[in-house]
Design an enzyme around this catalytic site. Sequence first.
Site, mmCIF file in Angstrom:
data_model
loop_
_atom_site.group_PDB
_atom_site.id
_atom_site.type_symbol
_atom_site.label_atom_id
_atom_site.label_comp_id
_atom_site.label_asym_id
_atom_site.label_seq_id
_atom_site.Cartn_x
_atom_site.Cartn_y
_atom_site.Cartn_z
ATOM 1 N N ARG A 75 0.841 -1.200 0.000
ATOM 2 C CA ARG A 75 0.000 0.000 0.000
ATOM 3 C C ARG A 75 0.881 1.258 0.000
ATOM 4 O O ARG A 75 0.968 1.967 -0.986
ATOM 5 C CB ARG A 75 -0.963 -0.033 1.218
ATOM 6 C CG ARG A 75 -2.071 1.008 1.179
ATOM 7 C CD ARG A 75 -1.660 2.392 1.632
ATOM 8 N NE ARG A 75 -1.063 2.432 2.957
ATOM 9 C CZ ARG A 75 -0.472 3.503 3.437
ATOM 10 N NH1 ARG A 75 -0.403 4.622 2.746
ATOM 11 N NH2 ARG A 75 0.096 3.481 4.641
ATOM 12 N N ASP A 76 1.595 1.491 1.085
ATOM 13 C CA ASP A 76 2.399 2.719 1.178
ATOM 14 C C ASP A 76 3.507 2.690 0.121
ATOM 15 O O ASP A 76 3.859 3.734 -0.447
ATOM 16 C CB ASP A 76 3.009 2.834 2.580
ATOM 17 C CG ASP A 76 3.209 4.270 3.030
ATOM 18 O OD1 ASP A 76 3.094 5.177 2.192
ATOM 19 O OD2 ASP A 76 3.491 4.495 4.217
ATOM 20 N N CYS A 120 4.864 9.242 0.023
ATOM 21 C CA CYS A 120 3.473 9.658 0.057
ATOM 22 C C CYS A 120 3.254 10.602 -1.119
ATOM 23 O O CYS A 120 3.966 11.597 -1.250
ATOM 24 C CB CYS A 120 3.126 10.356 1.372
ATOM 25 S SG CYS A 120 1.412 10.912 1.393
ATOM 26 N N HIS A 168 9.150 6.843 8.157
ATOM 27 C CA HIS A 168 9.793 6.933 6.844
ATOM 28 C C HIS A 168 11.260 7.270 7.107
ATOM 29 O O HIS A 168 11.613 7.810 8.153
ATOM 30 C CB HIS A 168 9.095 7.981 5.982
ATOM 31 C CG HIS A 168 7.746 7.511 5.488
ATOM 32 N ND1 HIS A 168 7.527 7.087 4.202
ATOM 33 C CD2 HIS A 168 6.561 7.367 6.120
ATOM 34 C CE1 HIS A 168 6.259 6.716 4.062
ATOM 35 N NE2 HIS A 168 5.643 6.878 5.221
ATOM 36 N N HIS A 221 5.249 4.383 12.668
ATOM 37 C CA HIS A 221 5.295 4.320 11.205
ATOM 38 C C HIS A 221 6.339 5.339 10.744
ATOM 39 O O HIS A 221 6.043 6.523 10.603
ATOM 40 C CB HIS A 221 3.890 4.664 10.682
ATOM 41 C CG HIS A 221 3.733 4.671 9.208
ATOM 42 N ND1 HIS A 221 3.065 3.673 8.520
ATOM 43 C CD2 HIS A 221 4.108 5.569 8.258
ATOM 44 C CE1 HIS A 221 3.035 3.955 7.229
ATOM 45 N NE2 HIS A 221 3.658 5.106 7.041
HETATM 46 P P1 HMG Z 1 -12.774 14.884 -2.488
HETATM 47 O O1 HMG Z 1 -12.330 15.258 -3.851
HETATM 48 O O2 HMG Z 1 -12.960 15.964 -1.463
HETATM 49 O O3 HMG Z 1 -14.027 13.932 -2.585
HETATM 50 O O4 HMG Z 1 -11.680 13.858 -1.960
HETATM 51 P P2 HMG Z 1 -15.565 14.218 -2.280
HETATM 52 O O5 HMG Z 1 -15.884 13.681 -0.947
HETATM 53 O O6 HMG Z 1 -15.859 15.651 -2.574
HETATM 54 O O7 HMG Z 1 -16.241 13.320 -3.416
HETATM 55 C C1 HMG Z 1 -16.035 13.627 -4.797
HETATM 56 C C2 HMG Z 1 -16.364 12.419 -5.655
HETATM 57 O O8 HMG Z 1 -15.446 11.350 -5.352
HETATM 58 C C3 HMG Z 1 -17.746 11.849 -5.420
HETATM 59 O O9 HMG Z 1 -18.198 11.362 -6.692
HETATM 60 C C4 HMG Z 1 -17.514 10.685 -4.501
HETATM 61 O O10 HMG Z 1 -18.484 9.661 -4.596
HETATM 62 C C5 HMG Z 1 -16.186 10.183 -5.016
HETATM 63 P P3 HMG Z 1 -19.358 12.123 -7.496
HETATM 64 O O11 HMG Z 1 -20.536 12.078 -6.558
HETATM 65 O O12 HMG Z 1 -18.808 13.513 -7.699
HETATM 66 O O13 HMG Z 1 -19.479 11.315 -8.737
HETATM 67 N N1 HMG Z 1 -15.479 9.479 -3.946
HETATM 68 C C6 HMG Z 1 -14.994 8.225 -4.010
HETATM 69 N N2 HMG Z 1 -14.980 7.297 -4.984
HETATM 70 C C7 HMG Z 1 -14.439 6.106 -4.683
HETATM 71 N N3 HMG Z 1 -13.916 5.808 -3.475
HETATM 72 C C8 HMG Z 1 -13.895 6.693 -2.494
HETATM 73 C C9 HMG Z 1 -14.454 7.971 -2.759
HETATM 74 N N4 HMG Z 1 -14.595 9.061 -1.987
HETATM 75 C C10 HMG Z 1 -15.220 9.984 -2.721
HETATM 76 N N5 HMG Z 1 -13.374 6.378 -1.310
HETATM 77 C C11 HMG Z 1 -11.031 12.026 -0.543
HETATM 78 C C12 HMG Z 1 -11.724 13.378 -0.623
HETATM 79 C C13 HMG Z 1 -10.804 11.707 0.913
HETATM 80 C C14 HMG Z 1 -11.903 10.988 -1.199
HETATM 81 C C15 HMG Z 1 -9.674 12.131 -1.314
HETATM 82 O O14 HMG Z 1 -8.976 13.212 -0.786
HETATM 83 C C16 HMG Z 1 -8.858 10.903 -1.223
HETATM 84 O O15 HMG Z 1 -9.193 9.847 -1.746
HETATM 85 N N6 HMG Z 1 -7.659 11.001 -0.569
HETATM 86 C C17 HMG Z 1 -6.772 9.858 -0.380
HETATM 87 C C18 HMG Z 1 -5.340 10.297 -0.360
HETATM 88 C C19 HMG Z 1 -4.447 9.119 -0.068
HETATM 89 O O16 HMG Z 1 -4.815 7.971 -0.242
HETATM 90 N N7 HMG Z 1 -3.193 9.412 0.386
HETATM 91 C C20 HMG Z 1 -2.231 8.405 0.691
HETATM 92 C C21 HMG Z 1 -2.562 7.625 1.926
HETATM 93 S S1 HMG Z 1 -2.136 8.468 3.431
HETATM 94 C C22 HMG Z 1 -0.484 8.091 3.693
HETATM 95 O O17 HMG Z 1 0.176 7.548 2.828
HETATM 96 C C23 HMG Z 1 0.125 8.362 5.044
HETATM 97 C C24 HMG Z 1 0.335 7.092 5.866
HETATM 98 O O18 HMG Z 1 1.188 6.187 5.210
HETATM 99 C C25 HMG Z 1 0.937 7.457 7.259
HETATM 100 C C26 HMG Z 1 2.152 8.390 7.153
HETATM 101 O O19 HMG Z 1 3.146 8.032 6.501
HETATM 102 O O20 HMG Z 1 2.049 9.469 7.721
HETATM 103 C C27 HMG Z 1 -0.986 6.359 6.126
HETATM 104 MG MG MG Z 2 3.397 6.309 5.232
#
Ligand code: HMG
Ligand code: MG
Length: 312
Positions: free
Chosen positions: A26-27, A252, A221, A219
Amino acid sequence: MTTGLPMPVRDPRLPTRVRIYEVGARDGLQNEKTAVPTATKAEFVRRLAGAGLGTVEATSFVHPKWVPQLADAEALFPLLADLDGVRLPVLVPNERGLSRALALGARDVAVFASATESFAKANLNRTVDEALAMFEPVVTRAREAGAHVRGYLSMCFGDPWEGPVPADQVVAVCRRLIDMGCDELSLGDTIGVATPGQVAALLTGLNGAGIPTDRIGVHFHDTYGQALANTLAALRHGVTTVDASAGGLGGCPYAKSATGNLATEDLVWMLHGLGIETGVDLGLLTATSVWMAEQLGRPSPSRTVRALSHKD
Ligand code: HMG
Ligand code: MG
């Protein structure tokens, strides 16, 4: 000379067993420039499980446009359905993501909050408060469905836009994640800037806020080469869940300065050297990372993978 195993010497201040929470699929893969084929991802997860990792984070049910590398979650997750005895957590940012995950039978989910406003905006398009409000029904529904819920918290030590992050600010968000029902937390050093004193201070602060160490994972990096030192500080504090990424893959997509996670092989080398059980077969794990590096077309950044796979 290449040696297969470190010589174990126990440190009685450290735990006897550590749960490695593997995040490479995933990450690691969320940050690849090229899309890794779904079948290759499935093979990666299977090999990681076969190497003895009991928790292998599989993918994310996020918006496919935000993280196109993991847009195949629906295709991937069912390919892992026959993997017995392995927990396969998935990231879910909102109710939509949770519904997608539960529909496929996910039993372990993770929400992912931010300690800073800048990263909450960049990663979730929300303020910190708005993101927590988005997670609340996710956590409630997930628990009602019998799923185990992890609460990640990013930028626990430093933030690329805001600089050093005060421990109090982190503790406050952790408290809210626990209060909304998260079973465990994972403290993210998303950009890899933490040093061991900071880690110990944050863990002490969390304990002071009534959050016990057995609900906290770390966690790290490895951007500044501090991940193993920080892990040791966390182990000394009693932490027994450590996130790591096979081969040191990762980063990320919404925090450009983040490099790979702590490499699982580097972690296993240290833990086994300290006589700490992990259940992991380092040879099988290294072979998996060498195989994955071939799929990605570049060598693994893990020092241990390089040392163990070195051929004169
Ligand atoms: P948004 O653009 O604000 O979405 O994104 P929204 O809530 O306004 O929805 C817009 C449209 O997206 C809608 O569709 C929703 O249905 C659709 P429409 O009605 O317009 O046709 N939608 C989705 N479709 C499929 N699956 C979903 C989903 N959600 C909404 N889940 C959102 C907000 C949170 C969705 C977006 O910002 C997002 O997906 N972010 C994810 C970012 C991410 O994955 N980052 C990496 C992981 S975090 C990380 O790596 C850190 C970690 O490792 C720890 C560390 O290292 O610190 C964990
Ligand atoms: Mg991470």
